[in-house]
Design an enzyme around this catalytic site. Structure first.
Site, short mmCIF file in Angstrom:
data_model
loop_
_atom_site.label_atom_id
_atom_site.label_comp_id
_atom_site.label_asym_id
_atom_site.label_seq_id
_atom_site.Cartn_x
_atom_site.Cartn_y
_atom_site.Cartn_z
N ASP A 64 42.55 48.49 43.00
CA ASP A 64 43.21 48.86 44.25
C ASP A 64 42.21 49.71 45.03
O ASP A 64 41.91 50.85 44.64
CB ASP A 64 44.49 49.66 43.97
CG ASP A 64 45.23 50.04 45.24
OD1 ASP A 64 44.62 49.98 46.33
OD2 ASP A 64 46.41 50.40 45.15
N ASN A 91 37.12 42.53 53.35
CA ASN A 91 38.17 41.60 53.79
C ASN A 91 39.57 42.04 53.37
O ASN A 91 40.56 41.64 53.97
CB ASN A 91 37.84 40.22 53.21
CG ASN A 91 39.00 39.26 53.27
OD1 ASN A 91 39.28 38.66 54.31
ND2 ASN A 91 39.70 39.09 52.15
N TYR A 156 49.12 48.52 62.61
CA TYR A 156 48.12 47.59 62.08
C TYR A 156 46.95 47.46 63.05
O TYR A 156 45.77 47.54 62.66
CB TYR A 156 48.78 46.23 61.84
CG TYR A 156 47.83 45.12 61.44
CD1 TYR A 156 47.17 45.14 60.23
CD2 TYR A 156 47.62 44.03 62.30
CE1 TYR A 156 46.31 44.09 59.86
CE2 TYR A 156 46.78 42.99 61.94
CZ TYR A 156 46.12 43.03 60.73
OH TYR A 156 45.27 42.00 60.37
N GLY A 157 47.24 47.27 64.34
CA GLY A 157 46.18 47.11 65.33
C GLY A 157 45.29 48.35 65.40
O GLY A 157 44.07 48.25 65.52
N ALA A 159 44.69 50.41 63.00
CA ALA A 159 43.83 50.43 61.81
C ALA A 159 42.64 49.50 62.00
O ALA A 159 41.50 49.83 61.66
CB ALA A 159 44.65 50.04 60.58
N LYS A 160 42.90 48.31 62.56
CA LYS A 160 41.79 47.36 62.77
C LYS A 160 40.84 47.87 63.85
O LYS A 160 39.61 47.69 63.75
CB LYS A 160 42.35 45.98 63.13
CG LYS A 160 43.07 45.27 61.97
CD LYS A 160 42.20 45.10 60.74
CE LYS A 160 42.77 44.12 59.74
NZ LYS A 160 41.98 44.04 58.50
N1 LIG Z 1 45.71 35.53 58.46
C1 LIG Z 1 45.61 36.00 59.69
O1 LIG Z 1 46.24 35.48 60.64
C2 LIG Z 1 44.73 37.20 59.97
C3 LIG Z 1 44.48 37.51 61.32
C4 LIG Z 1 43.64 38.60 61.61
C5 LIG Z 1 43.08 39.35 60.60
N2 LIG Z 1 43.33 39.02 59.30
C6 LIG Z 1 42.70 39.87 58.27
O2 LIG Z 1 41.96 39.05 57.39
C7 LIG Z 1 41.87 39.68 56.11
C8 LIG Z 1 42.24 38.66 55.03
O3 LIG Z 1 43.60 38.32 55.20
P1 LIG Z 1 44.21 36.90 54.78
O4 LIG Z 1 44.83 36.33 55.99
O5 LIG Z 1 43.25 36.10 54.01
O6 LIG Z 1 45.44 37.40 53.88
P2 LIG Z 1 45.63 37.52 52.31
O7 LIG Z 1 45.63 36.17 51.69
O8 LIG Z 1 46.86 38.38 52.13
O9 LIG Z 1 44.34 38.33 51.80
C9 LIG Z 1 44.28 39.71 51.63
C10 LIG Z 1 43.62 40.00 50.30
O10 LIG Z 1 43.36 41.40 50.18
C11 LIG Z 1 43.72 41.84 48.88
N3 LIG Z 1 44.08 43.26 49.00
C12 LIG Z 1 45.01 43.79 49.84
N4 LIG Z 1 45.08 45.12 49.66
C13 LIG Z 1 44.17 45.43 48.71
C14 LIG Z 1 43.78 46.65 48.07
N5 LIG Z 1 44.37 47.81 48.37
N6 LIG Z 1 42.82 46.62 47.13
C15 LIG Z 1 42.24 45.44 46.79
N7 LIG Z 1 42.56 44.26 47.35
C16 LIG Z 1 43.53 44.25 48.29
C17 LIG Z 1 44.88 40.94 48.48
O11 LIG Z 1 45.00 40.76 47.06
P3 LIG Z 1 46.00 41.67 46.20
O12 LIG Z 1 47.33 41.66 46.88
O13 LIG Z 1 46.03 41.01 44.85
O14 LIG Z 1 45.38 43.03 46.16
C18 LIG Z 1 44.48 39.60 49.11
O15 LIG Z 1 43.69 38.82 48.21
C19 LIG Z 1 42.79 40.90 56.16
O16 LIG Z 1 42.02 42.06 56.37
C20 LIG Z 1 43.67 40.62 57.38
O17 LIG Z 1 44.15 41.80 57.98
C21 LIG Z 1 44.14 37.97 58.96
#
Ligand SMILES: NC(=O)c1ccc[n+]([C@@H]2O[C@H](COP(=O)([O-])OP(=O)(O)OC[C@H]3O[C@@H](n4cnc5c(N)ncnc54)[C@H](OP(=O)(O)O)[C@@H]3O)[C@@H](O)[C@H]2O)c1
Length: 250
Positions: A64, A91, A156-157, A159-160
């Site tokens: 984590d 990521n 969320y925004g 934070a980003k």
């Molecule tokens: N999908 C979209 O539309 C979108 C749009 C804009 C930005 N993003 C950004 O893109 C990134 C990837 O997101 P995604 O869409 O691929 O979603 P996702 O499948 O939920 O990927 C997020 C990953 O981060 C891991 N994670 C979360 N918190 C963590 C922590 N505290 N420590 C270690 N690992 C952690 C999760 O695994 P565990 O839960 O097992 O820890 C998961 O594998 C994120 O930063 C998200 O904000 C996504």
């Protein structure tokens, strides 16, 4: 497309965008460390990629990244290879939201803390833990922002948007060592765990309708942008938007 060979660390590399990026970097012959909180998810992803490429170059770490001791343990494990880290992909993250205007103060506090810790602290702690190991020159940091950094929602925004500020800071402070720092800001990207198990057809159609290209983004499209920035030797301190024209410019 520039190919990066070496050692790559991807937080959240067990699912979605992180997994797509891991696949690209493994395909190019890199050793790739993937990190997530769920042991089975990262271990299964590593096994799948190793089987797919007939390699033993994907290493799973259960951690984590909001927890300092976990971050230090992962950095120590990565250092055991004795090789520098060529690419760090921050990521891990996601949205914790929906407290809404009628939320209690306690609910708002919880929402802001969760978004800050999950998106900002994960990236900042992992980066600072790995800075001593980044390749000099040639190291690259790529951090996942979001279209939300520019248009909300707030917790969320914000934070980003914070990640834009740290990207600029890292670009400036690490340039003398030959290390670059950039961010990718996706719009709506399907086939990840970001939106949870279910999204209504209406919500999906609304998001697609906002884009000029009238299609959802894919993890592979974002991963290609991550790979580009990892190898783009004259690009630093930039935010690359991948959103099908949902938002113009900036
Ligand atoms: N999908 C979209 O539309 C979108 C749009 C804009 C930005 N993003 C950004 O893109 C990134 C990837 O997101 P995604 O869409 O691929 O979603 P996702 O499948 O939920 O990927 C997020 C990953 O981060 C891991 N994670 C979360 N918190 C963590 C922590 N505290 N420590 C270690 N690992 C952690 C999760 O695994 P565990 O839960 O097992 O820890 C998961 O594998 C994120 O930063 C998200 O904000 C996504």
């Amino acid at each position: 497309m520039i190919t990066v060979m070496g050692q790559v660390v991807i937080s959240g590399g067990g699912t979605g965008i992180g997994l797509a990026a891991a696949r690209l970097f493994v395909a190019d012959g890199n050793r790739v460390h993937i990190i997530g909180r769920r042991a089975k998810v990262v271990q299964d992803a590593a096994a799948t990629l190793n089987a797919e490429f007939g390699a033993d170059r994907v290493v799973a770490h259960t951690a984590d990244l909001t927890v300092l001791a976990d971050v230090e343990r992962v950095a120590g494990a990565v250092a055991e290879s004795g090789e520098p880290v060529d690419v760090l992909v921050n990521n891990a993250g996601g949205i914790v939201g929906g407290a809404g205007r009628d939320a209690t103060l306690a609910e708002i506090e919880a929402e802001y803390r969760a978004n800050f810790e999950g998106n900002v602290l994960t990236a900042v702690l992992l980066t600072h833990a790995l800075i001593p190991q980044l390749a000099r020159p040639g190291g690259a940091i790529v951090t996942l922002s979001s279209i939300a950094a520019v248009r909300g929602p707030g917790a969320y925004g914000g934070a980003k948007a914070h990640l834009h500020a740290v990207t600029y800071e890292w670009a400036a402070s690490l340039a003398a060592d030959g290390i670059r720092a950039n961010a990718v800001a996706p719009g709506f990207t399907e086939d990840t765990e970001f939106f949870g198990p279910a999204m209504s057809e209406q919500a999906r159609a609304n998001r697609i309708g906002q884009s000029l290209l009238k299609k959802p983004g894919t993890p592979d499209e974002v991963a290609e942008a991550i790979k580009y920035l990892a190898g783009a030797t004259n690009v630093t301190g930039q935010i690359l938007h991948i959103n099908g024209g949902t938002m113009l410019g900036r």
